[in-house]
Design an enzyme around this catalytic site. Structure first.
Site, PDB file in Angstrom:
ATOM      1  N   GLU A 104       0.627  -0.986   0.034  1.00  0.00           N
ATOM      2  CA  GLU A 104       0.348  -0.108  -0.070  1.00  0.00           C
ATOM      3  C   GLU A 104       0.926   0.990  -0.013  1.00  0.00           C
ATOM      4  O   GLU A 104       2.014   1.224   0.809  1.00  0.00           O
ATOM      5  CB  GLU A 104      -0.295   0.329   1.601  1.00  0.00           C
ATOM      6  CG  GLU A 104      -1.900   1.035   1.930  1.00  0.00           C
ATOM      7  CD  GLU A 104      -3.190   1.044   0.529  1.00  0.00           C
ATOM      8  OE1 GLU A 104      -2.559   1.692  -0.424  1.00  0.00           O
ATOM      9  OE2 GLU A 104      -3.940   1.519   0.824  1.00  0.00           O
ATOM     10  N   ASP A 105       0.468   2.250  -0.421  1.00  0.00           N
ATOM     11  CA  ASP A 105       1.041   3.425  -0.690  1.00  0.00           C
ATOM     12  C   ASP A 105       1.635   4.156   1.036  1.00  0.00           C
ATOM     13  O   ASP A 105       2.330   4.685   1.594  1.00  0.00           O
ATOM     14  CB  ASP A 105       0.581   4.617  -1.572  1.00  0.00           C
ATOM     15  CG  ASP A 105      -0.293   5.017  -1.500  1.00  0.00           C
ATOM     16  OD1 ASP A 105      -1.451   4.499  -0.388  1.00  0.00           O
ATOM     17  OD2 ASP A 105      -1.547   6.038  -2.002  1.00  0.00           O
ATOM     18  N   PHE A 157      -0.852  16.480   3.831  1.00  0.00           N
ATOM     19  CA  PHE A 157      -0.490  16.041   2.831  1.00  0.00           C
ATOM     20  C   PHE A 157       0.813  15.758   1.066  1.00  0.00           C
ATOM     21  O   PHE A 157       1.145  16.383   1.691  1.00  0.00           O
ATOM     22  CB  PHE A 157      -2.482  16.807   2.146  1.00  0.00           C
ATOM     23  CG  PHE A 157      -2.716  15.635   0.904  1.00  0.00           C
ATOM     24  CD1 PHE A 157      -3.709  14.755   1.535  1.00  0.00           C
ATOM     25  CD2 PHE A 157      -2.745  15.633  -0.392  1.00  0.00           C
ATOM     26  CE1 PHE A 157      -4.470  13.796   1.004  1.00  0.00           C
ATOM     27  CE2 PHE A 157      -2.850  15.139  -1.361  1.00  0.00           C
ATOM     28  CZ  PHE A 157      -4.193  13.983  -1.141  1.00  0.00           C
ATOM     29  N   ARG A 170       1.309  11.009 -10.219  1.00  0.00           N
ATOM     30  CA  ARG A 170       1.961  10.303  -9.624  1.00  0.00           C
ATOM     31  C   ARG A 170       2.772   9.537  -9.467  1.00  0.00           C
ATOM     32  O   ARG A 170       3.772   8.783  -9.199  1.00  0.00           O
ATOM     33  CB  ARG A 170       0.719   8.988  -9.726  1.00  0.00           C
ATOM     34  CG  ARG A 170      -0.799   9.050  -8.926  1.00  0.00           C
ATOM     35  CD  ARG A 170      -1.440   8.113  -9.506  1.00  0.00           C
ATOM     36  NE  ARG A 170      -3.140   8.196  -9.458  1.00  0.00           N
ATOM     37  CZ  ARG A 170      -3.621   7.966  -8.195  1.00  0.00           C
ATOM     38  NH1 ARG A 170      -3.512   7.321  -6.698  1.00  0.00           N
ATOM     39  NH2 ARG A 170      -4.954   8.178  -7.562  1.00  0.00           N
TER      40      ARG A 170
HETATM   41  P1  IMP Z   1      -6.942   6.036   4.949  1.00  0.00           P
HETATM   42  O1  IMP Z   1      -8.332   5.163   5.099  1.00  0.00           O
HETATM   43  O2  IMP Z   1      -7.714   7.402   5.945  1.00  0.00           O
HETATM   44  O3  IMP Z   1      -5.939   5.305   5.885  1.00  0.00           O
HETATM   45  O4  IMP Z   1      -6.613   6.204   3.625  1.00  0.00           O
HETATM   46  C1  IMP Z   1      -5.810   5.619   2.887  1.00  0.00           C
HETATM   47  C2  IMP Z   1      -6.126   5.924   1.827  1.00  0.00           C
HETATM   48  O5  IMP Z   1      -5.975   7.448   1.472  1.00  0.00           O
HETATM   49  C3  IMP Z   1      -4.527   5.783   1.022  1.00  0.00           C
HETATM   50  O6  IMP Z   1      -4.867   4.676   0.195  1.00  0.00           O
HETATM   51  C4  IMP Z   1      -4.093   6.948  -0.002  1.00  0.00           C
HETATM   52  O7  IMP Z   1      -4.936   6.643  -1.109  1.00  0.00           O
HETATM   53  C5  IMP Z   1      -5.509   8.531   0.622  1.00  0.00           C
HETATM   54  N1  IMP Z   1      -4.885   9.378   1.354  1.00  0.00           N
HETATM   55  C6  IMP Z   1      -4.431   9.179   2.917  1.00  0.00           C
HETATM   56  N2  IMP Z   1      -3.281  10.228   2.929  1.00  0.00           N
HETATM   57  C7  IMP Z   1      -2.200  11.108   1.849  1.00  0.00           C
HETATM   58  C8  IMP Z   1      -1.862  11.794   0.886  1.00  0.00           C
HETATM   59  O8  IMP Z   1      -1.447  12.522   2.142  1.00  0.00           O
HETATM   60  N3  IMP Z   1      -1.823  12.031  -0.152  1.00  0.00           N
HETATM   61  C9  IMP Z   1      -2.279  11.641  -1.377  1.00  0.00           C
HETATM   62  N4  IMP Z   1      -3.506  10.364  -0.905  1.00  0.00           N
HETATM   63  C10 IMP Z   1      -4.005  10.091   0.365  1.00  0.00           C
HETATM   64 MG    MG Z   2      -4.051   3.768  -1.278  1.00  0.00          MG
END
Ligand code: IMP
Ligand code: MG
Length: 188
Positions: A104-105, A157, A170
């Site tokens: 995961e990213d 962010f 990206r």
């Molecule tokens: P979560 O469900 O809140 O943990 O969010 C995870 C997803 O939100 C990641 O897989 C990203 O796609 C997106 N995301 C969260 N923070 C960032 C950020 O700082 N930049 C870009 N995408 C983000």
């Molecule tokens: Mg993601």
């Protein structure tokens, strides 16, 4: 000449060389931990995980296969996780008795990963571990155990290296911090 992304970039948080070095370290840990493992399947979470996966697998020496799942938890242009998660593309294969490493990213609130885990666990894999490039611990709303973490980052962010800014950028080779309250306009 200035690049289009520069108007959104506050600072480079993790440069390309630092990213690549860390990817090598993570792959070394994975190679060690899975040395005796058969049936290792890397599950990349699209789209954000794709750059990380592509670089990571070039340093993974244990036999493995790869597959993809597309999940969304953020609406276009929205910077907060809604807590609602949707599967846009599921795995095409049975994962029963396989060792799963999710790639995961970023883990932010943790909602997305909690959802993915609960879904994949119902399919009876032999094991599931998580490898994330980035983690924002201060943003966590649900606890998620992370097995491999590239970098813990502050509550900012970020974009680049797979992570998007309203679906753009990206492709950048570094992770950059977005200037606060910037939205990508229709001109980009
Ligand atoms: P979560 O469900 O809140 O943990 O969010 C995870 C997803 O939100 C990641 O897989 C990203 O796609 C997106 N995301 C969260 N923070 C960032 C950020 O700082 N930049 C870009 N995408 C983000
Ligand atoms: Mg993601």
């Amino acid at each position: 000449m200035s690049q289009p992304y520069e108007r959104y970039l506050q600072e480079i948080l993790i440069d390309s060389e630092t990213l690549q070095n860390r990817v090598v370290d993570l792959a070394a840990s994975i190679n060690e931990d899975y040395a005796d493992t058969r049936r290792l399947l890397l599950v990349c979470i699209l789209k954000g995980g794709v750059m990380f996966l592509a670089d990571l697998v070039r340093h993974i020496t244990v036999p493995h296969s790869i597959d993809f799942m597309a999940i969304s938890s953020y609406g276009d242009g929205v910077r907060e996780s809604s807590g609602r998660v949707r599967i846009d593309m599921d795995l095409r294969q049975d994962i029963a008795d396989k060792h799963i490493l999710i790639v995961e990213d970023i883990i932010d609130s943790g909602h997305t990963m909690q959802y993915i885990l609960s879904l994949l666990e119902t399919r009876q894999p032999a094991s599931i571990r998580i490898c994330t490039l980035l983690s924002k611990p201060s943003r966590r709303l649900v606890p998620v155990h992370l097995d491999y973490v590239g970098f813990e980052i502050p509550d900012k962010f970020v974009f680049g290296y797979g992570l998007d800014l309203d679906e753009l950028y990206r492709n950048l080779p570094f992770v950059g911090v977005c200037k606060p309250d910037m939205q990508v306009g229709d001109d980009c």
